[in-house]
Design an enzyme around this catalytic site. Sequence first.
Site, PDB file in Angstrom:
ATOM      1  N   HIS B  69       0.837  -1.210   0.000  1.00  8.21           N
ATOM      2  CA  HIS B  69       0.000   0.000   0.000  1.00  8.21           C
ATOM      3  C   HIS B  69       0.871   1.259   0.000  1.00  8.21           C
ATOM      4  O   HIS B  69       0.593   2.238  -0.693  1.00  8.21           O
ATOM      5  CB  HIS B  69      -0.902  -0.048   1.242  1.00  8.21           C
ATOM      6  CG  HIS B  69      -1.686   1.202   1.492  1.00  8.21           C
ATOM      7  ND1 HIS B  69      -1.314   2.124   2.443  1.00  8.21           N
ATOM      8  CD2 HIS B  69      -2.818   1.688   0.916  1.00  8.21           C
ATOM      9  CE1 HIS B  69      -2.185   3.124   2.436  1.00  8.21           C
ATOM     10  NE2 HIS B  69      -3.098   2.889   1.532  1.00  8.21           N
ATOM     11  N   GLU B  72       2.181   1.849  -3.428  1.00  5.80           N
ATOM     12  CA  GLU B  72       1.119   2.430  -4.275  1.00  5.80           C
ATOM     13  C   GLU B  72       1.095   3.956  -4.116  1.00  5.80           C
ATOM     14  O   GLU B  72       1.056   4.700  -5.100  1.00  5.80           O
ATOM     15  CB  GLU B  72      -0.232   1.818  -3.888  1.00  5.80           C
ATOM     16  CG  GLU B  72      -1.440   2.453  -4.555  1.00  5.80           C
ATOM     17  CD  GLU B  72      -2.566   2.720  -3.576  1.00  5.80           C
ATOM     18  OE1 GLU B  72      -3.016   3.872  -3.507  1.00  5.80           O
ATOM     19  OE2 GLU B  72      -2.996   1.775  -2.858  1.00  5.80           O
ATOM     20  N   HIS B  73       1.117   4.408  -2.871  1.00  6.46           N
ATOM     21  CA  HIS B  73       1.116   5.865  -2.629  1.00  6.46           C
ATOM     22  C   HIS B  73       2.326   6.527  -3.306  1.00  6.46           C
ATOM     23  O   HIS B  73       2.211   7.566  -3.948  1.00  6.46           O
ATOM     24  CB  HIS B  73       1.189   6.148  -1.123  1.00  6.46           C
ATOM     25  CG  HIS B  73      -0.151   6.196  -0.464  1.00  6.46           C
ATOM     26  ND1 HIS B  73      -0.587   7.279   0.244  1.00  6.46           N
ATOM     27  CD2 HIS B  73      -1.164   5.296  -0.419  1.00  6.46           C
ATOM     28  CE1 HIS B  73      -1.794   7.047   0.716  1.00  6.46           C
ATOM     29  NE2 HIS B  73      -2.168   5.836   0.333  1.00  6.46           N
ATOM     30  N   GLU B 144      -4.135   7.936   7.523  1.00  5.39           N
ATOM     31  CA  GLU B 144      -5.100   7.010   6.891  1.00  5.39           C
ATOM     32  C   GLU B 144      -5.401   5.842   7.844  1.00  5.39           C
ATOM     33  O   GLU B 144      -6.553   5.420   7.980  1.00  5.39           O
ATOM     34  CB  GLU B 144      -4.529   6.489   5.562  1.00  5.39           C
ATOM     35  CG  GLU B 144      -5.511   5.634   4.795  1.00  5.39           C
ATOM     36  CD  GLU B 144      -4.969   5.153   3.443  1.00  5.39           C
ATOM     37  OE1 GLU B 144      -3.869   5.591   3.047  1.00  5.39           O
ATOM     38  OE2 GLU B 144      -5.656   4.346   2.803  1.00  5.39           O
TER      39      GLU B 144
END
Lengths: 421, 425
Positions: B69, B72-73, B144
């Site tokens: 993840h 991805e960012h 997040e």
Amino acid sequence: MIYKREQLADNIGYTAIVDKKFKTDVLSVKFITDLCPETNAENSIAVGTLATSNMKYKTLAELTSKLASLYGSSVYADVKKRGDIQVLSVGASWLDNAYALENEDITSEMLEIVSDCIFRPNADGESFDEASFNIRKNDLLDKIDAEINNKRGYAVSQAFETAFRGEPAEYSCYGKRAQAEASTSASAYKAYLELLKNAQIEIFFVSPQENNSVKEKLAAEFAVIERSAPKTYRFTSNSKAKAAAEYAEEKLDVNQSKMVLVFKSDNEDKEALKLMSTIYGETPFSKLFANVREKLSLCYYCASGYINSKNALSVDSGVETVNIEKAKEEILNQLEEIKKGNFEQSDIDNSLMSLDNALTAVGDVPSSYIGWYFGRFCEGDSASPEEIAEKYRAVTKERIIEAAKSLVLDTVYVMSPKEDK
Amino acid sequence: MEKRIIKSQQTGDSCIYVKHPSGLDIYICEMEGFSTTEALFGTKYGSINTMFKTNADTEYTTVPEGIAHFLEHKLFENEDCDVFELYAKTGASANAFTSFDKTCYLFSCSKNYKESLEILLTFVQEPYFTQESVDKEQGIIGQEIKMCDDNPEWRVFFNLLSCLYEKHPVKIDIAGTVESIAKIDAPLLYKCYDTFYNLNNMVLAVAGNVKADEILEICDKCLKPCEDKGLETVFPEEPDSIVKSECVEIQPVGTPLFNIGYKCSARKGYDNLKASMEAYVAAGLIADPSTELYQQLLSEGLINSGFGYEVFNGDGYFTLIFSGESSDAYKVRDAISQKIEEAKINGCDREHFERLKKANYGSLVRELNNVEAVANLMINSSMEGVEPYDTIKVLSEMTYDDVMNYMKNELSPEKLAISIVKGEA
């Protein structure tokens, strides 16, 4: 695509959209009435009950079984708020006849079912069937209680409650718990009869080929209803900004704080306000995302939205408690920058492209067509997405600056943790 | 270049499959009459892939939770600018997501799809990480994670997975933890990128208002051929049994939420698809709104219309989950379990089975009417090792006995757990 709107009767409009690429038919019958604390909950339960059973399929189980046999067709109820108006819909969607494996006439059967739900609900003339009513009453009570489960949505609704206090838009379209609790099968049935008699009605039908049977059937059904004199509803109603911004704060057992700012405008240049909001905070290349989130890392999310029906603009953000003040300052600073004209032609061009992209996509989903043309109906026209895109393209930098200058901060709502987390 | 047309015998829909010389699997569906285009460029790399090796490695590498993840960012920043600035010029709406077993970069647009596709293929193949930008991202992802911790639906789901899975990393939050992402640095990101973002491990799916030839031309121009490095991912051996039968968390919620899950045998490819359809139909026979059980729970006020069920499955995990809101979720669990045990002995209504088959067929056909859904269908099925229209095929061939056998063999009360999130008493 073929678009055709006609009046079935006073205050009953019918819109047919034919687009051959679809494999489904979608019908939506919208009851439009005032948001009102005394009737919001009752109306919600009444319309919900219509989608639960009817005189032919007397229980949810019977109705569900029948819909499953029609290739998973659906009948649903929906309640929304649009400014000061409550919009209650009974809708249905089904597979087009062309895809039936055994040549069933799905459309005719679904038309009968939806008509029975709306005009012949499971009721004795005075009250809804108790079981069907109780399902929807309990659903509504749970929905009202569960509002706080979604912290972002809850924060926005709390901010709107403060911003629009004293106006119908202050209220939730679902109503208050006490009203829902007080509702009975008889009072909800009365609310249903009132809607049938008094509400403005807009019907939308999207299908892959022309089919007049839906219009004819619904026109015949409504013809025997004794309707009251037409009433004009105000789909947009500007809200006056408070003399000084009001601050509301709530402490909850949460990890991330939420901050919502509501601004109000008396500028009627709606295209400029929407384009300004897009530049300000509606895209990942907007001023808020690029600066408040990416450059300064003050918020996880920070986005603006233009509320056409109230001529207001909101900014909602998820923010660490220690950064609340800094984030607020930067959100306001970015607005000041737009007011000063400190943005480029490329910001306008890119935002126009983004709006154009969204507008062109309207025709790819049946429910988007309905959302679009209902929105236009509320605006008093039937402009196509392309016509509105043209209006956006005509907006000048000066108009965007004027739109930004017209915004007055009305409300700041903050949800923060009970203890420092 | 291998190229073939995949067609659904049941609906007549079709798409094109291409094995590109670069190693990439490409799926294209030209959808006449639609204005939008949806493109997804994905790698078979998700939060569960924390242990891996290639032909060049002698040992397995273990990486911190949440790194897929994080990657991805970070890919959204290239050396010169933010990727969103590039998309701003085409009008496309871009995004990305990381799930348990995949990371996908996507855009949807109604104009300039060729330019947007070039941006997509280029930026995903050009990583650029610095320690400074990694440090900054730790703050954003930390926020997040906190936001997800406030989401009761997220918490109730992960708490269930922790009840069911002892070792499999599916039980770990996709974004990791504040502690685990603190261990991520630029060299580690490059290591994961080089391993998983190999075109032999990736898929491109494009649907909507497109022409296949134009897409393939852009692919020829932008894709950099990759050598297949023989990637292997492994998971710790997961026992059949569950860890614990319940978990309760206190959160500020207005209505208590529950997830009730059966741990089932994990499978791969077509078997996995078949099992997932059988499990889904089995759940419908037990608890869809037309059933006696649903009516009973509803009339007793134990569930509301938000009650539902889903199959959650992937590499090494498979769960049938019933979820909803209830003031007494234990009674809901007991009623479901009892009904399943009764069904194993007495059977279910065969007409109900036929209705469910028809309803699911209708849902699948409707899915083919939506550009976004078609693009997702193509990439998901490819990554699961099946073909796009296999779901409709499996459904059409499914028998009542298949479903009952699944129920008997897989839905065991010993492998049942419940997760509840409720407010303070």
